[in-house]
Design a protein around this motif. Structure first.
Motif, PDB file in Angstrom:
ATOM      1  N   LEU A  56      -0.101 -11.484  10.988  1.00  0.00           N
ATOM      2  CA  LEU A  56      -1.173 -11.048  10.081  1.00  0.00           C
ATOM      3  C   LEU A  56      -0.632 -10.472   8.787  1.00  0.00           C
ATOM      4  CD1 LEU A  56      -3.572  -9.187  12.839  1.00  0.00           C
ATOM      5  CD2 LEU A  56      -3.742 -11.294  11.596  1.00  0.00           C
ATOM      6  N   HIS A  57       0.448  -9.818   8.743  1.00  0.00           N
ATOM      7  CA  HIS A  57       1.082  -9.155   7.567  1.00  0.00           C
ATOM      8  C   HIS A  57       1.478 -10.307   6.664  1.00  0.00           C
ATOM      9  CE1 HIS A  57       1.735  -5.092   9.525  1.00  0.00           C
ATOM     10  NE2 HIS A  57       0.605  -5.309   9.541  1.00  0.00           N
ATOM     11  N   GLU A  58       2.025 -11.196   7.113  1.00  0.00           N
ATOM     12  CA  GLU A  58       2.493 -12.482   6.227  1.00  0.00           C
ATOM     13  C   GLU A  58       1.409 -13.213   5.910  1.00  0.00           C
ATOM     14  OE1 GLU A  58       5.921 -14.033   5.630  1.00  0.00           O
ATOM     15  OE2 GLU A  58       5.701 -11.835   5.499  1.00  0.00           O
ATOM     16  N   ASN A  59       0.131 -13.303   6.617  1.00  0.00           N
ATOM     17  CA  ASN A  59      -0.646 -14.002   6.116  1.00  0.00           C
ATOM     18  C   ASN A  59      -1.542 -13.257   4.768  1.00  0.00           C
ATOM     19  OD1 ASN A  59      -4.244 -13.856   6.513  1.00  0.00           O
ATOM     20  ND2 ASN A  59      -3.285 -15.780   6.449  1.00  0.00           N
ATOM     21  N   VAL A  60      -1.484 -12.009   4.870  1.00  0.00           N
ATOM     22  CA  VAL A  60      -1.705 -11.237   3.797  1.00  0.00           C
ATOM     23  C   VAL A  60      -0.924 -11.210   2.661  1.00  0.00           C
ATOM     24  CG1 VAL A  60      -2.179  -8.791   2.919  1.00  0.00           C
ATOM     25  CG2 VAL A  60      -3.122  -9.624   5.026  1.00  0.00           C
ATOM     26  N   ARG A  61       0.245 -11.368   2.659  1.00  0.00           N
ATOM     27  CA  ARG A  61       1.259 -11.499   1.826  1.00  0.00           C
ATOM     28  C   ARG A  61       1.308 -12.870   1.053  1.00  0.00           C
ATOM     29  NH1 ARG A  61       4.397  -8.775  -1.187  1.00  0.00           N
ATOM     30  NH2 ARG A  61       6.234  -9.574  -0.713  1.00  0.00           N
ATOM     31  N   GLY A  62       0.773 -13.736   1.850  1.00  0.00           N
ATOM     32  CA  GLY A  62       0.545 -15.165   1.150  1.00  0.00           C
ATOM     33  C   GLY A  62      -0.536 -15.487   0.592  1.00  0.00           C
ATOM     34  N   TRP A  63      -1.502 -14.615   0.910  1.00  0.00           N
ATOM     35  CA  TRP A  63      -3.065 -14.960   0.370  1.00  0.00           C
ATOM     36  C   TRP A  63      -3.287 -14.299  -1.086  1.00  0.00           C
ATOM     37  CZ3 TRP A  63      -8.023 -12.101   2.754  1.00  0.00           C
ATOM     38  CH2 TRP A  63      -9.136 -12.767   2.277  1.00  0.00           C
ATOM     39  N   GLY A  64      -3.217 -14.857  -2.165  1.00  0.00           N
ATOM     40  CA  GLY A  64      -3.225 -14.493  -3.448  1.00  0.00           C
ATOM     41  C   GLY A  64      -4.600 -13.592  -3.889  1.00  0.00           C
ATOM     42  N   ASN A  65      -5.634 -14.050  -2.976  1.00  0.00           N
ATOM     43  CA  ASN A  65      -6.860 -13.309  -3.179  1.00  0.00           C
ATOM     44  C   ASN A  65      -7.214 -12.003  -2.283  1.00  0.00           C
ATOM     45  OD1 ASN A  65      -7.661 -14.858  -5.341  1.00  0.00           O
ATOM     46  ND2 ASN A  65      -8.547 -16.733  -3.666  1.00  0.00           N
ATOM     47  N   SER A  66      -6.182 -11.629  -1.494  1.00  0.00           N
ATOM     48  CA  SER A  66      -6.174 -10.551  -0.551  1.00  0.00           C
ATOM     49  C   SER A  66      -6.942  -9.353  -1.269  1.00  0.00           C
ATOM     50  CB  SER A  66      -5.326 -10.376   0.152  1.00  0.00           C
ATOM     51  OG  SER A  66      -4.205  -9.830  -0.612  1.00  0.00           O
ATOM     52  N   ARG A  67      -6.301  -9.114  -2.594  1.00  0.00           N
ATOM     53  CA  ARG A  67      -6.588  -7.661  -3.274  1.00  0.00           C
ATOM     54  C   ARG A  67      -8.013  -7.897  -3.756  1.00  0.00           C
ATOM     55  NH1 ARG A  67      -3.622  -2.874  -2.893  1.00  0.00           N
ATOM     56  NH2 ARG A  67      -1.637  -3.425  -1.906  1.00  0.00           N
ATOM     57  N   SER A  68      -8.421  -8.949  -3.909  1.00  0.00           N
ATOM     58  CA  SER A  68      -9.869  -9.202  -4.578  1.00  0.00           C
ATOM     59  C   SER A  68     -11.093  -8.972  -3.645  1.00  0.00           C
ATOM     60  CB  SER A  68     -10.182 -10.586  -5.348  1.00  0.00           C
ATOM     61  OG  SER A  68     -10.199 -11.505  -4.186  1.00  0.00           O
ATOM     62  N   ILE A  69     -10.805  -9.032  -2.381  1.00  0.00           N
ATOM     63  CA  ILE A  69     -12.268  -8.900  -1.572  1.00  0.00           C
ATOM     64  C   ILE A  69     -12.549  -7.367  -1.574  1.00  0.00           C
ATOM     65  CG2 ILE A  69     -11.481 -10.618   0.000  1.00  0.00           C
ATOM     66  CD1 ILE A  69     -10.623  -8.642   2.205  1.00  0.00           C
ATOM     67  N   SER A  70     -13.678  -7.048  -0.919  1.00  0.00           N
ATOM     68  CA  SER A  70     -14.397  -5.769  -0.761  1.00  0.00           C
ATOM     69  C   SER A  70     -13.845  -5.066   0.245  1.00  0.00           C
ATOM     70  CB  SER A  70     -15.601  -5.620  -1.210  1.00  0.00           C
ATOM     71  OG  SER A  70     -16.334  -4.499  -1.226  1.00  0.00           O
ATOM     72  N   ARG A  71     -12.939  -4.206   0.514  1.00  0.00           N
ATOM     73  CA  ARG A  71     -12.827  -3.285   1.662  1.00  0.00           C
ATOM     74  C   ARG A  71     -12.429  -1.896   1.123  1.00  0.00           C
ATOM     75  NH1 ARG A  71     -15.113  -4.839   6.202  1.00  0.00           N
ATOM     76  NH2 ARG A  71     -13.678  -3.534   7.478  1.00  0.00           N
ATOM     77  N   PHE A  72     -12.274  -0.899   1.913  1.00  0.00           N
ATOM     78  CA  PHE A  72     -12.174   0.264   1.453  1.00  0.00           C
ATOM     79  C   PHE A  72     -10.362   0.549   1.799  1.00  0.00           C
ATOM     80  CE2 PHE A  72     -13.404   0.180   5.920  1.00  0.00           C
ATOM     81  CZ  PHE A  72     -12.083   0.632   6.667  1.00  0.00           C
ATOM     82  N   SER A  73     -10.041   1.636   1.345  1.00  0.00           N
ATOM     83  CA  SER A  73      -8.477   1.828   1.451  1.00  0.00           C
ATOM     84  C   SER A  73      -8.354   2.879   2.700  1.00  0.00           C
ATOM     85  CB  SER A  73      -8.073   2.415  -0.027  1.00  0.00           C
ATOM     86  OG  SER A  73      -7.916   1.281  -0.827  1.00  0.00           O
ATOM     87  N   TRP A  74      -7.106   2.826   3.444  1.00  0.00           N
ATOM     88  CA  TRP A  74      -6.792   3.668   4.441  1.00  0.00           C
ATOM     89  C   TRP A  74      -5.520   4.329   3.647  1.00  0.00           C
ATOM     90  CZ3 TRP A  74      -9.436   5.138   8.098  1.00  0.00           C
ATOM     91  CH2 TRP A  74     -10.347   4.147   8.972  1.00  0.00           C
ATOM     92  N   ASN A  75      -5.890   5.461   2.719  1.00  0.00           N
ATOM     93  CA  ASN A  75      -5.051   6.136   2.200  1.00  0.00           C
ATOM     94  C   ASN A  75      -4.913   7.565   2.836  1.00  0.00           C
ATOM     95  OD1 ASN A  75      -7.050   7.401   1.061  1.00  0.00           O
ATOM     96  ND2 ASN A  75      -6.961   5.908  -0.944  1.00  0.00           N
ATOM     97  N   TYR A  76      -4.104   8.459   2.294  1.00  0.00           N
ATOM     98  CA  TYR A  76      -4.120  10.047   2.706  1.00  0.00           C
ATOM     99  C   TYR A  76      -5.380  10.384   2.843  1.00  0.00           C
ATOM    100  CZ  TYR A  76      -2.942  14.606   3.787  1.00  0.00           C
ATOM    101  OH  TYR A  76      -2.753  15.890   4.483  1.00  0.00           O
ATOM    102  N   ASP A  77      -6.353  10.422   1.467  1.00  0.00           N
ATOM    103  CA  ASP A  77      -7.210  11.030   1.384  1.00  0.00           C
ATOM    104  C   ASP A  77      -8.484  10.675   2.419  1.00  0.00           C
ATOM    105  OD1 ASP A  77      -9.040  12.797   0.068  1.00  0.00           O
ATOM    106  OD2 ASP A  77     -10.222  11.169  -0.543  1.00  0.00           O
ATOM    107  N   SER A  78      -8.335   9.331   2.652  1.00  0.00           N
ATOM    108  CA  SER A  78      -9.418   8.646   3.645  1.00  0.00           C
ATOM    109  C   SER A  78      -8.860   8.950   5.003  1.00  0.00           C
ATOM    110  CB  SER A  78      -9.799   7.196   3.140  1.00  0.00           C
ATOM    111  OG  SER A  78      -8.588   6.504   3.549  1.00  0.00           O
ATOM    112  N   MET A  79      -7.582   9.403   5.478  1.00  0.00           N
ATOM    113  CA  MET A  79      -7.238   9.470   6.729  1.00  0.00           C
ATOM    114  C   MET A  79      -7.369  10.967   7.066  1.00  0.00           C
ATOM    115  SD  MET A  79      -4.181   6.945   6.386  1.00  0.00           S
ATOM    116  CE  MET A  79      -4.339   5.248   7.543  1.00  0.00           C
ATOM    117  N   LEU A  80      -6.434  11.799   6.348  1.00  0.00           N
ATOM    118  CA  LEU A  80      -6.451  13.316   6.860  1.00  0.00           C
ATOM    119  C   LEU A  80      -6.661  14.297   5.730  1.00  0.00           C
ATOM    120  CD1 LEU A  80      -2.851  13.167   8.514  1.00  0.00           C
ATOM    121  CD2 LEU A  80      -5.191  13.107   9.427  1.00  0.00           C
TER     122      LEU A  80
END
Length: 338
Positions: free
Chosen positions: A145-169
């Motif tokens: 799955l991670h390799e699929n994302v790394r090879g998918w040039g448009n992955s960053r353009s889709i609308s999804r939220f971020s799992w960062n520190y603020d949204s986690m803890l």
């Protein structure tokens, strides 16, 4: 007299029954509840057409329609460019994949998606003898799955939220605050706050470079795999978003983070992962940070989702023991990383 939550459950069940009319299904189609968690999931069986599907009614406010489409875009990318099996969305009669359901007694509209049904059984997480083999396979799947994302040039353009520190803890945790978990006495609050600060500092040092941060499943547990012979399907992409790749291991050991065999599972997972994708020693060293992060997130989730099936399945005795063992896990983490 039913409680407010029970009344909402009844209404959502009514919405599920009404949802079948949004799809090309027979009048006699049956809709049966499968699971209540972040969302509510149903098995839809059209006996007349010999078709089984899965209906997911999404929790209002958790995802926008655009984010739901983003989830489906990644799943489509996985189907096209990997050997992994994932559910396929089914369009409604209007040609749209995301359908909107409304009820006069509810203030919010509910979005739903129907997926193809995939045969299979989740691996038995209670069978410790086979866990090593399963985690090796899980490591492979995660890396694919991670390799699929790394090879998918448009992955960053889709609308999804971020799992960062603020949204986690942090100040805006998507799953709720661990501070509201049962049994958080002052001593534990101090301990968990220390652990949270160390997690934040280490994540800042670890960074969000392209090789470490991207689109992730974010709930890649054995419970979200379906095994049917030699075929393994990955399901439940509802939590997918942009986060640290190694968080997927933290998610993999959900509810068993304190078990003494976790280092062995991590070794098996890493072996399977490295078969597909390189992982540095520095990254491997940071894995316990993501395990501790997930553990505190789950404390918040259990506190804010008491109506879901999982807390009921675990039972009060488990939850009390889980809370106590979180303290031991935090102390061990701080002794190594503080």
């Amino acid at each position: 007299m039913p409680t407010g939550f029970q009344k909402t459950e009844e209404i959502i069940n009514e919405l599920a029954q009404a949802a079948k009319y949004h799809y090309d299904l027979s009048e006699s189609t049956e809709v049966r509840l499968l699971n209540r968690s972040e969302n509510t999931t149903y098995l839809v069986e059209d006996v007349e057409k010999g078709v089984r599907t899965v209906l997911r009614i999404n929790r209002p406010g958790y995802h926008s329609p655009g984010e739901l489409i983003g989830e489906l875009l990644w799943m489509d990318e996985i189907r096209k460019h990997t050997q992994l099996v994932v559910p396929e969305p089914i369009a409604g009669l209007n040609g749209e994949y995301v359908q909107t359901l409304q009820h006069t007694e509810l203030p919010h509209a509910y979005n739903c998606i129907m997926f193809s049904f995939i045969d299979g059984q989740a691996p038995d997480e209670s069978d410790e003898r086979t866990l090593l083999k399963q985690f090796y396979t899980l490591g492979e799947i995660t890396a694919l799955l991670h390799e699929n994302v790394r090879g998918w040039g448009n992955s960053r353009s889709i609308s999804r939220f971020s799992w960062n520190y603020d949204s986690m803890l942090g100040e805006h945790p998507r799953w709720g605050k661990w501070q509201k978990a049962a049994g958080i006495i002052p001593e534990l609050k101090v301990l968990y706050e220390r652990a949270s600060r160390v997690i934040k500092r280490r994540l800042e040092l670890f960074g969000e470079t392209g090789g470490r941060f991207g689109l992730i499943h974010a709930d890649l547990r054995l419970a979200n795999l379906l095994v049917n012979g030699d075929e393994i399907a990955v399901i439940d992409f509802d939590d997918c978003g942009f986060g640290w790749f190694l968080y997927d291991f933290g998610a993999a050991v959900s509810f068993i983070e304190h078990k003494p065999f976790i280092p062995d599972l991590m070794g098996a997972w890493l072996e399977g992962y490295r078969k597909i994708r390189a992982l540095s020693g520095e990254e491997e060293k940071e894995i316990p940070t993501f395990v501790m992060l997930r553990r505190l997130m789950l404390m918040g989730w259990l506190a804010s989702h008491s109506e879901s099936d999982k807390p009921k399945e675990l039972g009060d005795d488990f939850l009390e023991d889980y809370s106590q063992k979180t303290a031991a896990l935090a102390e061990a983490y701080l002794s190594r990383y503080a």
